[in-house]
Structure formats: structure tokens, C-alpha cells
Scaffold this motif. Structure first.
Motif: not given
Length: 237
Positions: A71, A77, A81, A95, A101, A105-110, A112
Motif C-alpha cells: 500500500r 506511488r 507509476e 506484471c 504485490d 491490482v487494486e492500487e495500479f489497475p492501469q 494488467p
């Protein structure tokens, strides 16, 4: 498959580069935990971008522990990013999720993500959970264990060097992060790897970032002394 001295593995006829354990955001994560050292992220981003520029793969597979803290705070972040965005701009980014990790998926949905990636004869997973054993006709590639092997320096001192380890259909990648402590494959080989390798021969290739050297590990349950790289012997002469 081909090992790269920078710490990556080329597969799929050189079209795919696989690296493991970037641990992006490490410096900021440690600051949040109370460490007051410099906010540094190491050179993983620059080294990886250099590999992509030199090798021009179609695809980059990150084999887990992409981030250090599940988190991330705002500063982490931003680093994560920006880095992943720069990598995705050079090659298709895949990824593979690791134990760090679990919120990726929740933190960096952009970006895949999945639990594994496959190509002809190769399966990439992180390695925090290993299959029961080899899959016929398939080489399993993992990270997670941060392998190192001790070698002798010109002065006779023992030095830990990052390493690729392979045997019985398994390839263990070195950590790409500069901040991994490393697990000595002769003295501290984890039980999961010992169980996988069993009595089969285990091989290692150490790297100083620019050169590769095969060294002997022997059988997983055995013990051997440190190897002396040939470039060290040359300096002695």
C-alpha cells in the motif's frame, strides 16, 4: 534461454526479457518505517531501461515483487507509476504478481497483472509458492529467493555475488533491486528449493553486472567452498 549479466533472462528467442524483484518504492517505504537514510531508489530503472534499449525486446515480464510496500504512499506511488509507465513505453509490459504485490491490482489497475505468464516451454511465476515439482517439457522461472553465491576476491576475502541458479527444470533469477540482502545458495538454500532440486545437480552463474561466470553448487544438500572467478586469478598473475 540466455542469462544477461545485468540480471535478466532472455527467452522466447530474445523477444522477451524477464527480470524479478524490482521492489519499486523501497526508499520511500523504508522512510515511512522510520529509517532516516537518503531517499534513494537505486539504479534499477536506469539499468532496466538500458537493457530494453540495447536488446529491444517485444515484451518485458516482471516476475513478481514489483513494488516493495503493498500500500504505497503518494511519493511511492509517483515513483512506481513513472517507472512502470516508462517501461511500458519501451515494450509490452507483463506484471506477474509476487507476495509484495498483494494489493497491486487494486492500487495500479492501469497495469494488467496475473499470477503467471507462459510462452513455449517456459512458465514464469514469482516463486513464493512453488509447484510440487517440474512440469514435463517446461522450464519454470522464478524470483523471490534473491540468490547469491560466495566467491573469492584477489585478496582472498569471500564476496557475495548475485547469481542465477538452475537445476531440475527450475531457473531462479537474481533480484534486480540493489537493496536485496541475498540468500547464499550454498549455506542458506531455502527448504523449498532443496525439496525441488532433491538430489539433482544444481548450477549457478554469478554476475558482477557486466560479466557472467559459471560456478559449482553441486547437489542441493551438499556444501562447497567459494569459487575463484577467472578474472580474479588473472589479476593475481
Amino acid at each position: 534461454m540466455r542469462f544477461d549479466a545485468a540480471g535478466g533472462l532472455w527467452v522466447d528467442g530474445g523477444r522477451t526479457l524477464v527480470v524479478a524483484d524490482l521492489h519499486l518504492g523501497y526508499g520511500w517505504a523504508q522512510r515511512r518505517r522510520g529509517e532516516l537514510g537518503p531517499l534513494v531508489e537505486g539504479d534499477a530503472r536506469e539499468r532496466l531501461l538500458g537493457l530494453l534499449e540495447a536488446g529491444r525486446p517485444e515484451r518485458l515480464v516482471l516476475a513478481g515483487d514489483i513494488v516493495h510496500a503493498p500500500r504505497p504512499a503518494a511519493e511511492e506511488r509517483r515513483v512506481i507509476e513513472q517507472t512502470l509507465g516508462a517501461l511500458a513505453g519501451r515494450a509490452e509490459l507483463v506484471c506477474v504478481l509476487g507476495n509484495h504485490d498483494r494489493a497491486f491490482v487494486e492500487e495500479f489497475p492501469q497495469f494488467p497483472a496475473a499470477r503467471e505468464w507462459r510462452t513455449a516451454g517456459v512458465r514464469v511465476i514469482h516463486g513464493d509458492v512453488l509447484p510440487a515439482g517440474p512440469e514435463e517439457g517446461v522450464v519454470t522461472v522464478v524470483g523471490h529467493f534473491h540468490p547469491v553465491v560466495r566467491v573469492r576476491t584477489a585478496s582472498g576475502a569471500s564476496q557475495r555475488m548475485t547469481a542465477f541458479v538452475e537445476g531440475r527444470g527450475l531457473v531462479v533469477l537474481p533480484a534486480f533491486s540493489a537493496f536485496s540482502a541475498g540468500c547464499d545458495m550454498r549455506r542458506e538454500m531455502p527448504a523449498e528449493l532443496r525439496n525441488w532440486f532433491g538430489e539433482s545437480e544444481v548450477r549457478a552463474v554469478v554476475t558482477d553486472g557486466t560479466r557472467l561466470l559459471p560456478v559449482k553448487i553441486g547437489r542441493a544438500k551438499g556444501r562447497r567452498g567459494p569459487e575463484v572467478p577467472p578474472w580474479v586469478r588473472a589479476r593475481r598473475g
